[in-house]
Write an enzyme that holds these catalytic residues in place. Structure first.
Site, PDB file in Angstrom:
ATOM      1  N   LYS A   1     -98.829 -26.944 -15.463  1.00 41.50           N
ATOM      2  CA  LYS A   1     -99.142 -27.261 -14.054  1.00 41.50           C
ATOM      3  C   LYS A   1     -99.897 -28.571 -14.011  1.00 41.50           C
ATOM      4  CE  LYS A   1     -98.915 -22.933 -11.599  1.00 41.50           C
ATOM      5  NZ  LYS A   1     -99.609 -22.005 -10.706  1.00 41.50           N
TER       6      LYS A   1
ATOM      7  N   ARG B   1    -106.508 -11.700   1.219  1.00 37.85           N
ATOM      8  CA  ARG B   1    -106.744 -12.252   2.555  1.00 37.85           C
ATOM      9  C   ARG B   1    -105.868 -11.557   3.588  1.00 37.85           C
ATOM     10  NH1 ARG B   1    -105.489 -18.135   0.331  1.00 37.85           N
ATOM     11  NH2 ARG B   1    -103.973 -16.760  -0.620  1.00 37.85           N
TER      12      ARG B   1
ATOM     13  N   SER C   1    -106.969 -22.869  -1.560  1.00 41.29           N
ATOM     14  CA  SER C   1    -107.236 -24.124  -2.275  1.00 41.29           C
ATOM     15  C   SER C   1    -106.216 -25.186  -1.883  1.00 41.29           C
ATOM     16  CB  SER C   1    -107.173 -23.890  -3.787  1.00 41.29           C
ATOM     17  OG  SER C   1    -108.172 -22.986  -4.179  1.00 41.29           O
TER      18      SER C   1
END
Ligand code: PNS
Length: 158
Positions: free
Chosen positions: A41, A90, A128
C-alpha cells in the site's frame, strides 16, 4: 489478564479511533494499538510516523501501547499474547466488512475473540480517507483529528 489489540491502518489516526482506544483502555488490562505495515500500500504516513503520532495521542492511558505488524493479525496477536481484537463500528456498512474479517480471523485462529465497539455518534461519518481528502483540499480537520495529527497533515500536504 486480558490483553486486547486495536488494529488498523491509522493513516492517519482520527478522533474516532481514539474514542475506541479510550473505551478499550477502560475495559481491558492492556491494550496494544496495532498499526498494519503493508508495503504494497502507499500510505500518506509511514508505519513509523503513524506509530509516533499514535504514541503522542495515547500517552494519557498508561495501559495502552503502540506497535506495528506485518502479515496476519492473528499471528501478531499470538506473538504478543493478545486474546481479543477490538474494532470500531460506525454503521451497518462497517459491520458487513468487519464481520467478514472477524470470521476469517476465527477460521485462522479459534483462540482470538473479536469484539466491536460502537463509535460515538458524532464520529459516525469520520474516516481517515475523508480526513485526508478534506485536508488536501484545504478544509479544516481540527475537530476531527488530535492536534499532533492535524499538524502532521498540514506539514505533509502543504
Ligand atoms: O483500519 P482498517 O483498514 O479497517 O484495518 C484493517 C486491518 C489492518 C485490521 C486488516 O486489514 C488486517 O487485519 N490486516 C492484517 C492482514 C490479515 O490478517 N488479513 C486476514 C484477516 S481478514
Amino acid at each position: 489478564m486480558i490483553r486486547a489489540l486495536v488494529p488498523g491502518s491509522f493513516d492517519p489516526p482520527t478522533k474516532g479511533h481514539l474514542d475506541v482506544v479510550e473505551r478499550c483502555a477502560a475495559l481491558f488490562d492492556e491494550v496494544i494499538v496495532a498499526v498494519v505495515h503493508n508495503p504494497s500500500k502507499n500510505p500518506l504516513f509511514s508505519a513509523e510516523e503513524r506509530i509516533d503520532l499514535l504514541e503522542q495521542c495515547v500517552s494519557q492511558w498508561p495501559n495502552v501501547s503502540v506497535a506495528s505488524f506485518q502479515g496476519l493479525l492473528v499471528d501478531f496477536a499470538k506473538e504478543v499474547g493478545a486474546t481479543t481484537v477490538v474494532k470500531g463500528l460506525r454503521a451497518v456498512t462497517d459491520f458487513e466488512f468487519e464481520i467478514q474479517m472477524s470470521q476469517m480471523n476465527r477460521y485462522l485462529s479459534g483462540d482470538i475473540v473479536s469484539l466491536f465497539v460502537a463509535t460515538k455518534p458524532e464520529y459516525g461519518y469520520l474516516s481517515s480517507s475523508l480526513v485526508k481528502e478534506v485536508a488536501r483540499l484545504g478544509g479544516s480537520v481540527d475537530g476531527l483529528v488530535p492536534a499532533p495529527v492535524a499538524a502532521a497533515l498540514k506539514e505533509r500536504l502543504s
